[in-house]
Design a protein around this motif. Sequence first.
Motif, mmCIF file in Angstrom:
data_model
loop_
_atom_site.group_PDB
_atom_site.id
_atom_site.type_symbol
_atom_site.label_atom_id
_atom_site.label_comp_id
_atom_site.label_asym_id
_atom_site.label_seq_id
_atom_site.Cartn_x
_atom_site.Cartn_y
_atom_site.Cartn_z
ATOM 1 N N PHE A 1 -18.627 17.428 21.490
ATOM 2 C CA PHE A 1 -19.978 17.706 21.981
ATOM 3 C C PHE A 1 -20.136 17.232 23.426
ATOM 4 C CE2 PHE A 1 -24.344 18.565 21.915
ATOM 5 C CZ PHE A 1 -25.005 17.512 22.513
ATOM 6 N N PHE A 2 -19.595 16.051 23.733
ATOM 7 C CA PHE A 2 -19.655 15.512 25.088
ATOM 8 C C PHE A 2 -18.951 16.453 26.070
ATOM 9 C CE2 PHE A 2 -17.542 12.956 28.388
ATOM 10 C CZ PHE A 2 -18.666 12.486 29.047
ATOM 11 N N LYS B 1 -36.721 -0.042 33.880
ATOM 12 C CA LYS B 1 -35.395 -0.360 34.414
ATOM 13 C C LYS B 1 -34.377 0.663 33.908
ATOM 14 C CE LYS B 1 -36.296 -4.273 36.499
ATOM 15 N NZ LYS B 1 -36.193 -4.426 37.906
ATOM 16 N N TYR B 2 -33.488 1.084 34.806
ATOM 17 C CA TYR B 2 -32.438 2.039 34.469
ATOM 18 C C TYR B 2 -31.097 1.525 34.970
ATOM 19 C CZ TYR B 2 -36.272 5.241 33.624
ATOM 20 O OH TYR B 2 -37.414 5.822 33.137
ATOM 21 N N TYR B 3 -30.067 1.784 34.178
ATOM 22 C CA TYR B 3 -28.695 1.509 34.598
ATOM 23 C C TYR B 3 -28.126 2.853 35.029
ATOM 24 C CZ TYR B 3 -23.735 0.426 34.432
ATOM 25 O OH TYR B 3 -22.414 0.268 34.758
ATOM 26 N N VAL B 4 -27.686 2.959 36.288
ATOM 27 C CA VAL B 4 -27.177 4.218 36.828
ATOM 28 C C VAL B 4 -25.780 3.990 37.374
ATOM 29 C CG1 VAL B 4 -27.557 6.044 38.525
ATOM 30 C CG2 VAL B 4 -29.514 4.959 37.425
ATOM 31 N N THR C 1 -24.172 8.905 35.119
ATOM 32 C CA THR C 1 -24.566 8.338 33.832
ATOM 33 C C THR C 1 -25.830 7.519 34.048
ATOM 34 O OG1 THR C 1 -22.242 8.170 33.173
ATOM 35 C CG2 THR C 1 -23.832 6.907 31.881
ATOM 36 N N ILE C 2 -26.848 7.789 33.227
ATOM 37 C CA ILE C 2 -28.121 7.078 33.342
ATOM 38 C C ILE C 2 -28.484 6.535 31.961
ATOM 39 C CG2 ILE C 2 -30.554 7.213 33.992
ATOM 40 C CD1 ILE C 2 -29.767 9.782 35.587
ATOM 41 N N ASN C 3 -28.738 5.214 31.899
ATOM 42 C CA ASN C 3 -29.101 4.549 30.654
ATOM 43 C C ASN C 3 -30.495 3.953 30.818
ATOM 44 O OD1 ASN C 3 -29.398 2.874 28.423
ATOM 45 N ND2 ASN C 3 -27.335 2.039 28.556
ATOM 46 N N SER C 4 -31.401 4.350 29.943
ATOM 47 C CA SER C 4 -32.770 3.833 30.003
ATOM 48 C C SER C 4 -32.985 2.687 29.022
ATOM 49 C CB SER C 4 -33.762 4.947 29.691
ATOM 50 O OG SER C 4 -33.637 5.348 28.340
ATOM 51 N N GLY C 5 -31.958 2.291 28.293
ATOM 52 C CA GLY C 5 -32.097 1.267 27.268
ATOM 53 C C GLY C 5 -32.247 1.880 25.891
ATOM 54 N N VAL D 1 -29.077 7.431 26.627
ATOM 55 C CA VAL D 1 -28.078 7.577 27.688
ATOM 56 C C VAL D 1 -27.857 9.058 27.911
ATOM 57 C CG1 VAL D 1 -25.697 7.132 28.374
ATOM 58 C CG2 VAL D 1 -26.937 5.423 27.050
ATOM 59 N N ILE D 2 -27.931 9.483 29.176
ATOM 60 C CA ILE D 2 -27.620 10.873 29.506
ATOM 61 C C ILE D 2 -26.505 10.868 30.536
ATOM 62 C CG2 ILE D 2 -29.906 11.764 28.925
ATOM 63 C CD1 ILE D 2 -30.504 11.887 31.940
ATOM 64 N N GLN D 3 -25.732 11.947 30.525
ATOM 65 C CA GLN D 3 -24.610 12.047 31.448
ATOM 66 C C GLN D 3 -24.438 13.504 31.848
ATOM 67 O OE1 GLN D 3 -20.591 11.035 30.014
ATOM 68 N NE2 GLN D 3 -20.492 9.674 31.788
ATOM 69 N N GLY D 4 -24.161 13.726 33.129
ATOM 70 C CA GLY D 4 -23.947 15.070 33.630
ATOM 71 C C GLY D 4 -22.960 15.055 34.774
ATOM 72 N N ILE D 5 -22.640 16.228 35.252
ATOM 73 C CA ILE D 5 -21.656 16.349 36.318
ATOM 74 C C ILE D 5 -22.219 17.213 37.433
ATOM 75 C CG2 ILE D 5 -20.508 18.327 35.244
ATOM 76 C CD1 ILE D 5 -17.842 17.138 36.247
ATOM 77 N N ASN D 6 -21.884 16.835 38.662
ATOM 78 C CA ASN D 6 -22.244 17.614 39.841
ATOM 79 C C ASN D 6 -20.952 17.895 40.584
ATOM 80 O OD1 ASN D 6 -22.928 18.024 42.750
ATOM 81 N ND2 ASN D 6 -24.995 17.850 41.942
ATOM 82 N N LYS D 7 -20.668 19.166 40.835
ATOM 83 C CA LYS D 7 -19.411 19.556 41.478
ATOM 84 C C LYS D 7 -19.366 19.226 42.971
ATOM 85 C CE LYS D 7 -17.134 21.244 38.062
ATOM 86 N NZ LYS D 7 -15.911 20.678 37.592
#
Length: 158
Positions: A7-8, A72-75, A128-132, A135-141
């Motif tokens: 899925f990832f 707070k976000y972990y990026v 990668t962004i974690n809001s606590g 967690v979402i993750q994406g890609i930019n070319k």
Amino acid sequence: MKNSFLFFLLVLNQSFAQWEFKVNKEENEINAIGRVKFSVYPPDTILLNLSKSRRLGVDFAIEGGYFKALKKYYVLFEISDRKIKVLSSISKKGKLRILKLKDLVRREEYEIQDFLKILKRGSECILTINSGSQVIQGINKLSGSAKAINSVLTGNYP
């Protein structure tokens, strides 16, 4: 575990990224905008927005409906062999304004101008962004990022 890994990979393969240069005459600013569209439910679009204005100077933010005020976000940016964490930022509704970053491999701290040099040289960026709680993750070319970023850094306000 195997299903979540597939899925990832599917999410990463179905994301769409692009950079563009815009002039906003109403706000007297110029922008380089990189889009990262996630194909997860609910769908969300995250924007990497570099802007330059008389009021703020050069400003780099991550924008999207995912961001809430005062949270707070972990990026983490993964560009080539580098893992770069956001050290300090300001969160507002719909926007995370980045102030300082740190390379976790080389242990160097970066201001926005230095980070942009790394971003322009890369071929892709995994965000990668974690809001606590999520967690979402994406890609930019990063295709077209160097031209759009340089246009903002060397450009004049409208």
